[in-house]
Design a protein around this motif. Structure first.
Motif, PDB file in Angstrom:
ATOM      1  N   GLU A  63       5.935  -9.712   3.455  1.00 18.49           N
ATOM      2  CA  GLU A  63       5.541  -8.305   3.264  1.00 18.49           C
ATOM      3  C   GLU A  63       5.928  -7.449   4.475  1.00 18.49           C
ATOM      4  N   SER A  64       5.969  -8.084   5.656  1.00 15.95           N
ATOM      5  CA  SER A  64       6.325  -7.313   6.861  1.00 15.95           C
ATOM      6  C   SER A  64       7.842  -7.292   7.087  1.00 15.95           C
ATOM      7  N   MET A  65       8.581  -8.012   6.265  1.00 20.04           N
ATOM      8  CA  MET A  65      10.041  -8.079   6.447  1.00 20.04           C
ATOM      9  C   MET A  65      10.794  -7.204   5.443  1.00 20.04           C
ATOM     10  N   VAL A  66      10.333  -7.177   4.178  1.00 24.28           N
ATOM     11  CA  VAL A  66      10.957  -6.356   3.132  1.00 24.28           C
ATOM     12  C   VAL A  66       9.855  -5.703   2.300  1.00 24.28           C
ATOM     13  N   ASP A  67      10.263  -4.738   1.454  1.00 24.23           N
ATOM     14  CA  ASP A  67       9.294  -4.011   0.622  1.00 24.23           C
ATOM     15  C   ASP A  67       8.890  -4.892  -0.568  1.00 24.23           C
ATOM     16  N   THR A  68       7.923  -5.760  -0.336  1.00 24.74           N
ATOM     17  CA  THR A  68       7.464  -6.667  -1.392  1.00 24.74           C
ATOM     18  C   THR A  68       5.962  -6.897  -1.233  1.00 24.74           C
ATOM     19  N   SER A  69       5.386  -7.680  -2.136  1.00 27.25           N
ATOM     20  CA  SER A  69       3.962  -8.001  -2.004  1.00 27.25           C
ATOM     21  C   SER A  69       3.718  -9.423  -2.497  1.00 27.25           C
ATOM     22  N   ASP A  70       2.684 -10.011  -1.943  1.00 25.77           N
ATOM     23  CA  ASP A  70       2.282 -11.354  -2.378  1.00 25.77           C
ATOM     24  C   ASP A  70       2.040 -11.340  -3.888  1.00 25.77           C
ATOM     25  N   GLU A  71       1.396 -10.269  -4.354  1.00 25.61           N
ATOM     26  CA  GLU A  71       1.062 -10.161  -5.773  1.00 25.61           C
ATOM     27  C   GLU A  71       2.323 -10.168  -6.651  1.00 25.61           C
ATOM     28  N   TRP A  72       3.346  -9.376  -6.258  1.00 22.68           N
ATOM     29  CA  TRP A  72       4.585  -9.318  -7.043  1.00 22.68           C
ATOM     30  C   TRP A  72       5.240 -10.708  -7.090  1.00 22.68           C
ATOM     31  N   ILE A  73       5.344 -11.344  -5.921  1.00 25.85           N
ATOM     32  CA  ILE A  73       6.048 -12.637  -5.857  1.00 25.85           C
ATOM     33  C   ILE A  73       5.314 -13.686  -6.701  1.00 25.85           C
ATOM     34  N   VAL A  74       3.988 -13.747  -6.567  1.00 23.12           N
ATOM     35  CA  VAL A  74       3.223 -14.758  -7.314  1.00 23.12           C
ATOM     36  C   VAL A  74       3.311 -14.491  -8.818  1.00 23.12           C
ATOM     37  N   GLN A  75       3.129 -13.228  -9.184  1.00 20.53           N
ATOM     38  CA  GLN A  75       3.145 -12.880 -10.604  1.00 20.53           C
ATOM     39  C   GLN A  75       4.508 -13.150 -11.262  1.00 20.53           C
ATOM     40  N   ARG A  76       5.603 -12.778 -10.570  1.00 19.64           N
ATOM     41  CA  ARG A  76       6.939 -12.901 -11.173  1.00 19.64           C
ATOM     42  C   ARG A  76       7.544 -14.284 -11.047  1.00 19.64           C
TER      43      ARG A  76
END
Ligand code: UT7
Length: 323
Positions: free
Chosen positions: A24-37
């Motif tokens: 999350e601190s490296m690119v515009d992403t979230s734990d939630e997005w990664i886990v869900q997708r």
């Protein structure tokens, strides 16, 4: 009839764990997005001194130990990788040397995420053809070194690691009750070259390049291709989904794994999943998953196990074996 039977297995992971939160601190992403997708929660990233060859060597040593063998007992080393230490010599020859093995022969095989399935199919053909009695099949990768760490659509998906098995020639009856590889089904179709590729190479750009993927396009083809080779594996042996004890799929995305299992009518309790812990480790993902389920006693001697993968090329394939 000669069968190629798994005699040992081993794994190796880099020391460093990279969590979704850190990403999350490296690119515009979230734990939630990664886990869900994808179902991925963390992955391992190679550090200084850790390479495809060093990880592969460690996995190979563990597999030899479990088999009660040494490198002196091995005739052939096949390394499935898309991230070799060097363009040449082959990482397999590098690992051969690290193991202190100066007889036999070793080569790399490149089928991206399907590499381990291709490697097992190749080792099985060499064993049944009388070209080798014991083969170390290694899937080893350091995809972190070819990722574009500014591209959130790819850098969150992949990880590093290695897994290895020892395949050994053993006499079977020629029936599906035999232990060992019962059938291997391989496919590729270069019409899809540009959906998942590395944008560099020795002969095109003179650079190593970075991984590029049209994720949605890959996703669209994955379930259909995977079910095609699985159905072919059952047709070739006369076995059926009901006979299956374990599905050990390539670990790219939890949704692809669940989708394929559902389409084939395989209950999720029979599916080995490690994508949450390792991310997509390409050619290493199947041996890492296989070893985790064999080490904790889920996969037992005599179990019917199905391996399947799909990846860049596209390449795809399945191996049906009795443990
Ligand atoms: O191992 C070899 C084979 N490889 C695979 O099997 C990978 C196959 N593909 C996949 O697993 C999935 O397609 C992905 C996980 C790569 C992507 O999931 P998706 O559900 O297909 O998402 P998408 O590409 O359709 O993107 C949805 C949205 C987009 O935003 P907009 O256009 O809807 O505004 C993306 O820009 O999600 C956005 N996005 C992200 N958001 C947060 C893409 N990457 C990220 C990210 N964090 N890391």
């Amino acid at each position: 009839m000669i069968r190629s039977v798994v005699r040992g297995f081993g794994t190796s992971l880099p020391k460093r764990v990279l969590t979704n939160r850190e990403l999350e601190s490296m690119v515009d992403t979230s734990d939630e997005w990664i886990v869900q997708r994808t179902g991925i929660r963390q992955r391992y990233i190679a550090g200084e001194g850790e390479t495809t060859a060093s990880l592969g060597e460690a996995a190979a040593r563990e597999a030899l130990d479990r088999a009660g063998l040494t490198a002196a007992d091995i005739d052939l080393i096949i390394v499935a990788t898309s991230t070799p230490d060097n363009t040449f010599p082959a990482t397999a020859v590098n690992i051969q040397n690290r193991l202190g093995m100066h007889h036999g022969y070793a080569f790399d095989l490149q089928a991206v995420c399907s590499g381990f399935v291709y490697g097992m199919a190749t080792a099985d053909a060499y064993i049944r053809g009388g070209l080798a009695r014991r083969v170390l099949v290694i899937g080893a990768e350091t995809f972190s070194r070819i990722l574009d760490w500014t591209d959130r659509t790819t850098c969150v998906l992949f990880g590093d690691g290695a897994g290895a098995i020892v395949l050994e020639a053993q006499e079977g009856e020629g029936t599906v009750a035999d232990r060992g590889v019962l059938t291997a089904q391989l496919r590729s179709d270069g019409a899809h070259l540009e959906k998942l590729y590395v944008d560099g190479g020795p002969s095109s750009t003179g650079t190593v390049g970075h991984l590029r993927m049209e994720g949605r396009e890959v996703f669209k083809h994955a379930v259909g291709m995977i079910t095609d080779v699985i159905v072919a594996a059952f047709d070739a042996t006369g076995l059926s989904i009901e006979d299956l004890d374990w599905l050990v799929p390539h670990q790219a995305n939890r949704r692809i794994i669940d989708g394929s299992a559902k389409k084939l009518g395989i209950p999720l309790e029979k599916v080995v999943v490690t994508v949450d812990l390792h991310g997509n480790t390409s050619a290493a993902s199947i041996p890492l998953a296989l070893a985790s389920a064999a080490a904790d006693g889920r996969i037992k001697k005599g179990d019917l196990v199905l391996l399947e993968a799909m990846g860049g090329g596209f390449t795809w394939g399945a191996v049906l074996l009795r443990w």
